[in-house]
Motif scaffolding. Structure first.
Motif, PDB file in Angstrom:
ATOM      1  N   THR A 365       9.879  -1.891   2.477  1.00  0.00           N
ATOM      2  CA  THR A 365       8.879  -2.628   1.710  1.00  0.00           C
ATOM      3  C   THR A 365       9.483  -3.050   0.378  1.00  0.00           C
ATOM      4  O   THR A 365      10.610  -2.690   0.049  1.00  0.00           O
ATOM      5  N   ASN A 366       8.696  -3.787  -0.407  1.00  0.00           N
ATOM      6  CA  ASN A 366       9.207  -4.255  -1.694  1.00  0.00           C
ATOM      7  C   ASN A 366       9.395  -3.122  -2.697  1.00  0.00           C
ATOM      8  O   ASN A 366      10.219  -3.228  -3.606  1.00  0.00           O
ATOM      9  N   THR A 367       8.633  -2.042  -2.551  1.00  0.00           N
ATOM     10  CA  THR A 367       8.756  -0.924  -3.488  1.00  0.00           C
ATOM     11  C   THR A 367       9.473   0.276  -2.881  1.00  0.00           C
ATOM     12  O   THR A 367       9.694   1.268  -3.565  1.00  0.00           O
ATOM     13  N   SER A 368       9.853   0.163  -1.628  1.00  0.00           N
ATOM     14  CA  SER A 368      10.652   1.199  -0.974  1.00  0.00           C
ATOM     15  C   SER A 368      11.573   0.532   0.042  1.00  0.00           C
ATOM     16  O   SER A 368      11.417   0.665   1.254  1.00  0.00           O
ATOM     17  N   PRO A 369      12.558  -0.213  -0.460  1.00  0.00           N
ATOM     18  CA  PRO A 369      13.396  -1.026   0.428  1.00  0.00           C
ATOM     19  C   PRO A 369      14.355  -0.192   1.267  1.00  0.00           C
ATOM     20  O   PRO A 369      14.852   0.853   0.834  1.00  0.00           O
ATOM     21  N   GLU A 370      14.605  -0.663   2.486  1.00  0.00           N
ATOM     22  CA  GLU A 370      15.649  -0.128   3.361  1.00  0.00           C
ATOM     23  C   GLU A 370      16.590  -1.290   3.652  1.00  0.00           C
ATOM     24  O   GLU A 370      16.248  -2.197   4.404  1.00  0.00           O
TER      25      GLU A 370
END
Length: 758
Positions: A365-370
């Motif tokens: 996600t934008n606040t928890s990128p992989e």
């Protein structure tokens, strides 16, 4: 992530930490520069480049802006090599990278310099532009006021101010720093984070718009802290210190820093661990990695306690020389931002060039990128890009009546190393050959040879070709200009072999960066020799021999009284003359220059002893409208008539390694088949111990293996003639360290990094 101690220190020796960093990275991320020599038998025509004439990319920054006002964010690509803007229209296809290059919006982009960040500071739904303000070490701001057409208004100049206890001053940002701009304190307006003047600590400048006016559009900044995140960067390297401000008061912090210096960094402000706080991706001058610094403090007081020096993790670690700069935007229309990483180093001879725009797909996600590394040449792989420098020359090499395109360059990036505290990089120049495989009415260029005549093997810089039958045998030979200022003679043979037979042709030497053209300047039926050079003047050598056996004698080193050096900015000019004869017999001249302007001259015929006239009618000649012919940095230009009509066309190259086409368009095919492009040598294991193996997949004839250290010292050089497809190399006499392995054959030149570790 790695947990920090109260103060985290790397080695004080920049060289040692760099070698260790290299060893660790290269054990999982080996790569090399390869150049294939192709021919009619193994080359097939591929689909055209999507953005063939976009102009190349060296050190890009990526900005989301709705250029055509269709409600979809497009892509403004700014290349700091020459302050070039390129516009890519997003067609908006879901889950696809689907851009169309469109230069019609270039003229609507305001004047930008050194760095660019697009942010919607007034929250009206339209991204505005923050950029460097030359001469002021600060920020100027353009507000996006587009309604029916793209339009910007300069609202902050000469620089953005910030309030200190003593009053308002310039919010200091240099051309070598890339600031962070985001709503750091989560109050609805944009704040700015950057390193302070002569400091190793991070300043936060808080936007007071919401507090004072209830709206975000005033750009009213106050200095908030000298030590945001409570960390510091070494004054001489990328060493970081955590949980410290070197004193608990502002005064002590400032006093400590007065003797320190800051040499350049890049910031991306982004919540990376989904805790609602602003984290930092930090790039540093002269280094290849991005450090992720995780904020575990509060909105009011940031505190960096965790860090990742191998972001975003193996095997996807950023390893991009030099000074990577990150942008987090959605380029594939999936409503999730991707990470783009590119070069920011202000030095033009220390950085990767051909693969300098890395795209990371975001599976989070934008606040928890992989993040997964998808492409090291985002956009670059769909345009003509020959590394650093592009010097176009048009000549019908195969005598089929269709003019071909040759492109010299400054060089392709090969590798970097540290000499003490100084980052140095190695480049080798080539000539690219684009064969015309179309027709008289519909020319098509196809990349036929990355390394024409195998010239990269000469390990020169700035190769610039001129074509002529030098020895009178009826075959076209080549004279090569280069960074050393002399000419290299490449002789053609009946068998088609091209051989360097003289590296100091006729004793001609113009100083540095010779750029020859062979052209009948005095209209006596014999081609003369004209040479540009680094100093910015033009040399004229008249042919006093015959058409088939030239003898060049110097007439003047100040032809036309031309001097393209902008003495207010530089001591150098880098002239690249191209004379052209119009249909009416008139001779005209274009020449590139260091600062990027393509100059146009007339009044040449019958005036070779006088002053040529600089003309502003290049748009008229090319049937173009309001084109600004400042095309970047260290330009080279050629006038031609490739398309069967009465129009003059012009191709311009620039230091970013690309070309632009004016007054026409020709498709360009990549040329190298997918099958051949994968057949590079395989070197393993890496790291190696006492033995290294090289598997050959696309070679014929003898093979030369050479191993050098990062200073250029040779440790091994061997030749193999009946090696088969596997070569074993004994490394027992080579000490632990990082080395460069070169593989040379008749078909290719390959160079890559090797770690020896026992």
């Amino acid at each position: 992530m790695l947990k920090t101690y109260s103060t985290f220190k790397m080695s004080s020796s920049r060289y040692i930490i760099s070698i260790i960093y290299f060893c660790f990275l290269l054990s999982v991320n080996f790569y090399g520069q390869k150049v294939y020599k192709t021919n009619d038998e193994n080359n097939t025509i591929n689909e055209p480049y999507l953005y063939a004439w976009a102009g190349g990319i060296d050190a890009a920054q990526f900005c989301e802006i709705d250029l055509n006002l269709d409600g979809i964010d497009d892509l403004l690509v700014f290349d700091k090599r020459g302050n070039r803007s390129m516009c890519f229209i997003n067609k908006g296809t879901a889950d696809e990278i689907d851009y169309v290059f469109s230069n019609e919006y270039d003229k609507l982009i305001p004047e930008l310099s050194d760095w660019v960040i697009s942010r919607d500071y007034d929250f009206d739904g339209k991204n505005d532009i923050f950029t460097y303000s030359p001469g002021y070490a600060g920020i100027k701001v353009y507000r996006n006021i587009s309604v029916h057409t793209l339009k910007f208004e300069l609202v902050v100049y000469p620089y953005l101010e910030t309030k200190f206890p003593g009053g308002k001053v310039n919010l200091y940002v240099t051309y070598a720093d890339y600031p962070g701009i985001a709503d750091v304190d989560n109050d609805g307006d944009l704040d700015i984070i950057t390193f302070g003047v002569l400091q190793s600590f991070v300043d936060m400048h808080k936007n007071m718009s919401m507090e004072k006016y209830g709206t975000p559009d005033s750009l009213d900044f106050e200095h908030y802290t000298y030590c945001w995140g409570r960390f510091a960067e070494s004054e001489e390297s990328n060493v970081l210190y955590f949980d410290t401000c070197f004193g608990e008061t502002i005064e002590q912090t400032v006093n400590y820093q007065r003797n320190d210096r800051h040499t350049g960094s890049t910031f991306l402000l982004q919540d990376l661990d989904d805790n609602g706080l602003t984290d930092i991706l930090l790039g540093d001058v002269d280094y290849p990695g991005l450090f992720a610094l995780y904020n575990n403090g509060t909105i009011e007081e940031a505190l960096v306690t965790d860090y990742d020096t191998l972001f975003p993790g193996q095997p996807n670690t950023v390893n991009l020389f030099s000074m990577p700069c990150a942008t987090f935007i959605d380029v594939d229309n999936d409503d999730v931002n991707e990470l783009l990483v590119s070069v920011f180093d202000p030095g033009i001879t220390t950085s990767e060039n051909k693969t300098s725009s890395w795209l990371y797909e975001n599976n989070g996600t934008n606040t928890s990128p992989e993040l997964i590394l998808e492409n090291k040449s985002f956009l670059q792989d769909n345009m003509i890009d020959v590394g650093s420098g592009a010097y176009p020359v048009v000549y019908d090499w195969n005598k089929d009546g269709l003019p071909d395109l040759f492109v010299g360059n400054y060089g392709y990036y090969y590798y970097s190393y540290y000499d003490g505290y100084i980052l140095k990089s190695v480049y080798y120049s080539t000539i690219a050959y684009f064969k015309n495989v179309g027709t008289v009415n519909n020319p098509v260029f196809q990349l036929w040879d990355h390394d024409f005549a195998g010239l990269s093997g000469k390990m020169k810089l700035g190769l610039f070709p001129a074509f002529e039958d030098i020895n009178g045998d009826g075959l076209t030979d080549i004279l090569l200009g280069n960074s050393q200022g002399n000419l290299i003679y490449v002789e053609n043979s009946q068998s088609g072999d091209l051989t360097v037979t003289d590296e100091n042709y006729a004793g001609i030497d113009v100083g540095m960066y010779s750029t020859p053209q062979i052209f009948d300047l005095d209209k006596d039926g014999k081609n003369d020799l004209i040479i540009g050079e680094k100093a910015g003047n033009i040399n004229y050598y008249r042919n006093v021999g015959t058409a088939g056996n030239p003898d060049y004698h110097l007439v003047t080193d100040y032809l036309g009284k031309i001097y393209v050096t902008d003495s207010t900015l530089s001591y150098d000019g880098y002239s690249t003359p191209c004379f052209y004869r119009l249909e009416n017999g008139e001779t005209v001249l274009v020449t590139g220059s260091e600062q990027g302007t393509v100059y146009y001259y007339t009044d040449i015929d019958g005036n070779l002893d006088g002053s040529f006239t600089e003309s502003d009618e290049l748009n008229l000649l090319l049937d173009t409208i309001d084109i600004n012919f400042d095309r970047g940095l260290r330009t080279g230009a050629v006038l031609t008539n490739l398309i069967a009509n009465d129009k003059v066309e012009m191709i311009v190259g620039n230091y970013s390694g690309g070309l632009e086409y004016f007054n026409g368009f020709i498709d360009v095919n990549s040329g190298i088949t997918a099958e051949n492009s994968s057949k590079q040598p395989k070197i393993y294991p890496n790291p190696s111990g006492d033995m290294m193996y090289i598997r050959l997949q696309y070679v014929t004839g003898a093979v030369e293996i050479r191993i050098t250290d990062l200073t250029g010292k040779e440790h091994l050089k061997r030749y193999y003639t009946d090696q088969g497809n596997l070569i074993s190399v004994d490394l027992t006499h080579i000490e632990n360290g990082v080395y460069i392995v070169s593989v040379r054959t008749d078909d290719l030149i390959f160079a890559g990094k090797l770690v020896v570790l026992r």
